[in-house]
Design a protein around this motif. Structure first.
Motif, short mmCIF file in Angstrom:
data_model
loop_
_atom_site.label_atom_id
_atom_site.label_comp_id
_atom_site.label_asym_id
_atom_site.label_seq_id
_atom_site.Cartn_x
_atom_site.Cartn_y
_atom_site.Cartn_z
N ALA A 6 -0.07 -0.60 -2.13
CA ALA A 6 -0.49 -1.29 -3.34
C ALA A 6 -0.13 -0.46 -4.55
CB ALA A 6 -1.99 -1.54 -3.30
N ASP A 7 0.03 -1.14 -5.70
CA ASP A 7 0.26 -0.37 -6.92
C ASP A 7 -1.08 0.18 -7.41
OD1 ASP A 7 -1.08 -2.32 -8.44
OD2 ASP A 7 0.77 -3.27 -9.12
N ARG A 8 -1.07 0.87 -8.50
CA ARG A 8 -2.29 1.54 -8.97
C ARG A 8 -3.41 0.59 -9.35
NH1 ARG A 8 -0.45 7.03 -11.93
NH2 ARG A 8 1.10 7.57 -10.40
N ARG A 9 -3.09 -0.68 -9.60
CA ARG A 9 -4.12 -1.67 -9.94
C ARG A 9 -4.72 -2.31 -8.69
NH1 ARG A 9 -1.03 -5.84 -12.51
NH2 ARG A 9 0.61 -4.91 -11.32
N GLY A 10 -4.19 -1.95 -7.52
CA GLY A 10 -4.69 -2.54 -6.29
C GLY A 10 -3.95 -3.81 -5.90
N THR A 11 -2.84 -4.10 -6.57
CA THR A 11 -2.05 -5.28 -6.25
C THR A 11 -1.21 -4.97 -5.02
OG1 THR A 11 -1.96 -5.87 -8.57
CG2 THR A 11 -0.35 -6.92 -7.13
N PRO A 12 -1.26 -5.81 -3.98
CA PRO A 12 -0.50 -5.52 -2.77
C PRO A 12 1.00 -5.52 -3.02
CG PRO A 12 -1.95 -7.42 -2.46
CD PRO A 12 -2.04 -7.01 -3.89
N GLY A 13 1.71 -4.68 -2.28
CA GLY A 13 3.16 -4.63 -2.34
C GLY A 13 3.76 -5.79 -1.57
N ALA A 14 5.09 -5.90 -1.61
CA ALA A 14 5.79 -7.01 -0.96
C ALA A 14 5.54 -7.04 0.54
CB ALA A 14 7.28 -6.92 -1.27
N ALA A 15 5.57 -5.90 1.19
CA ALA A 15 5.35 -5.86 2.64
C ALA A 15 3.93 -6.30 2.99
CB ALA A 15 5.62 -4.46 3.18
N SER A 16 2.96 -5.86 2.21
CA SER A 16 1.57 -6.26 2.46
C SER A 16 1.38 -7.76 2.28
CB SER A 16 0.62 -5.52 1.51
OG SER A 16 0.63 -4.15 1.78
N ARG A 17 2.01 -8.32 1.25
CA ARG A 17 1.91 -9.77 1.02
C ARG A 17 2.56 -10.53 2.17
NH1 ARG A 17 3.38 -8.10 -4.13
NH2 ARG A 17 5.47 -8.95 -3.84
N TRP A 18 3.68 -10.05 2.69
CA TRP A 18 4.37 -10.69 3.80
C TRP A 18 3.48 -10.70 5.04
CZ3 TRP A 18 5.97 -9.09 8.65
CH2 TRP A 18 6.82 -9.96 9.33
N VAL A 19 2.88 -9.54 5.36
CA VAL A 19 1.99 -9.44 6.51
C VAL A 19 0.80 -10.39 6.34
CG1 VAL A 19 0.37 -7.92 7.73
CG2 VAL A 19 2.67 -7.10 7.16
N MET A 52 10.91 5.47 -12.14
CA MET A 52 10.20 5.12 -10.93
C MET A 52 9.17 4.03 -11.27
SD MET A 52 8.07 7.60 -8.35
CE MET A 52 9.49 8.44 -7.72
N THR A 53 9.15 2.96 -10.48
CA THR A 53 8.21 1.88 -10.74
C THR A 53 6.84 2.24 -10.18
OG1 THR A 53 8.57 0.74 -8.64
CG2 THR A 53 10.08 0.18 -10.46
N LYS A 54 5.84 1.48 -10.62
CA LYS A 54 4.48 1.70 -10.11
C LYS A 54 4.44 1.54 -8.60
CE LYS A 54 1.96 0.33 -14.21
NZ LYS A 54 1.06 -0.66 -14.77
N ASN A 55 5.18 0.53 -8.09
CA ASN A 55 5.18 0.30 -6.65
C ASN A 55 5.81 1.47 -5.91
OD1 ASN A 55 4.05 -1.55 -4.95
ND2 ASN A 55 5.95 -2.68 -4.62
N GLN A 56 6.85 2.08 -6.49
CA GLN A 56 7.46 3.23 -5.86
C GLN A 56 6.51 4.42 -5.89
OE1 GLN A 56 10.91 3.20 -8.36
NE2 GLN A 56 12.25 2.50 -6.69
N GLN A 57 5.75 4.57 -6.96
CA GLN A 57 4.80 5.66 -7.05
C GLN A 57 3.71 5.53 -5.98
OE1 GLN A 57 3.45 5.16 -11.04
NE2 GLN A 57 5.10 6.37 -11.92
N ALA A 58 3.29 4.30 -5.71
CA ALA A 58 2.22 4.07 -4.74
C ALA A 58 2.77 3.96 -3.32
CB ALA A 58 1.47 2.79 -5.10
N GLY A 59 4.08 3.87 -3.18
CA GLY A 59 4.69 3.61 -1.88
C GLY A 59 5.09 2.16 -1.82
N SER A 60 6.31 1.88 -1.44
CA SER A 60 6.82 0.51 -1.51
C SER A 60 6.07 -0.45 -0.60
CB SER A 60 8.32 0.48 -1.16
OG SER A 60 8.51 0.96 0.16
N ARG A 61 5.39 0.06 0.41
CA ARG A 61 4.67 -0.83 1.31
C ARG A 61 3.20 -0.96 0.97
NH1 ARG A 61 7.46 0.91 6.94
NH2 ARG A 61 9.51 0.27 6.28
#
Length: 157
Positions: A12-25, A1-10
């Motif tokens: 942020a990961d555990r470092r606070g980096t936005p996911g792909a959906a957040s960046r798109w928005v 499981m990736t960090k993004n999957q752990q935090a939810g794909s939409r």
């Protein structure tokens, strides 16, 4: 499981980096705000807004970011690198990596080249007091962060 999957794909990961959906928005919201500024309507949440032009530090590609600004005398503007999370926003890192290629676009005006100066010490403190007096939300955001928000003065080049 990736960090993004752990935090939810939409989210942020555990470092606070936005996911792909957040960046798109965020890209869509920025593009909409940039259009409003170019049409002469440069307000966001009661604050004046400008478009900051930078160059990507790795890509070398032009970037445009709508930001709130605060007057600092004539022909000078203050901006705050507040973006949520524990890291500085990309626009700030790009700005500091290529300060000689910075520009701003004020509502309904042409783009002009600017020189950024990160404020430190008493200069930053005085600017911060003026910013938080005008917009107390910045003090609230700062209290929730583990980093000091950089304050940057932009002057005409």
């Amino acid at each position: 499981m990736t960090k993004n999957q752990q935090a939810g794909s939409r989210g942020a990961d555990r470092r606070g980096t936005p996911g792909a959906a957040s960046r798109w928005v965020q890209r869509k919201m920025n593009a909409r705000m940039n259009r409003k500024i170019r049409r002469g309507r440069g307000k966001f949440m009661g604050m004046d807004a400008l478009i900051l032009g930078t160059v990507g530090r790795r890509s070398g590609q032009p970037r445009e970011t709508p930001l709130a600004w605060f007057a600092d005398g004539e022909d000078a503007w203050l901006i705050v690198a507040s973006g949520g999370g524990s890291q500085h926003p990309d626009w700030y890192i790009n700005l500091m990596a290529h300060p000689d290629q910075a520009s701003i676009e004020l509502p309904g005006r042409d783009t002009v080249p600017v020189t950024p100066h990160r404020l430190d010490g008493t200069d930053r403190e005085h600017a911060w007091q003026r910013i938080t007096a005008a917009q107390p939300r910045y003090a609230k955001y700062q209290r929730k962060s583990d980093r000091e928000y950089p304050v940057v003065r932009l002057t005409l080049r």
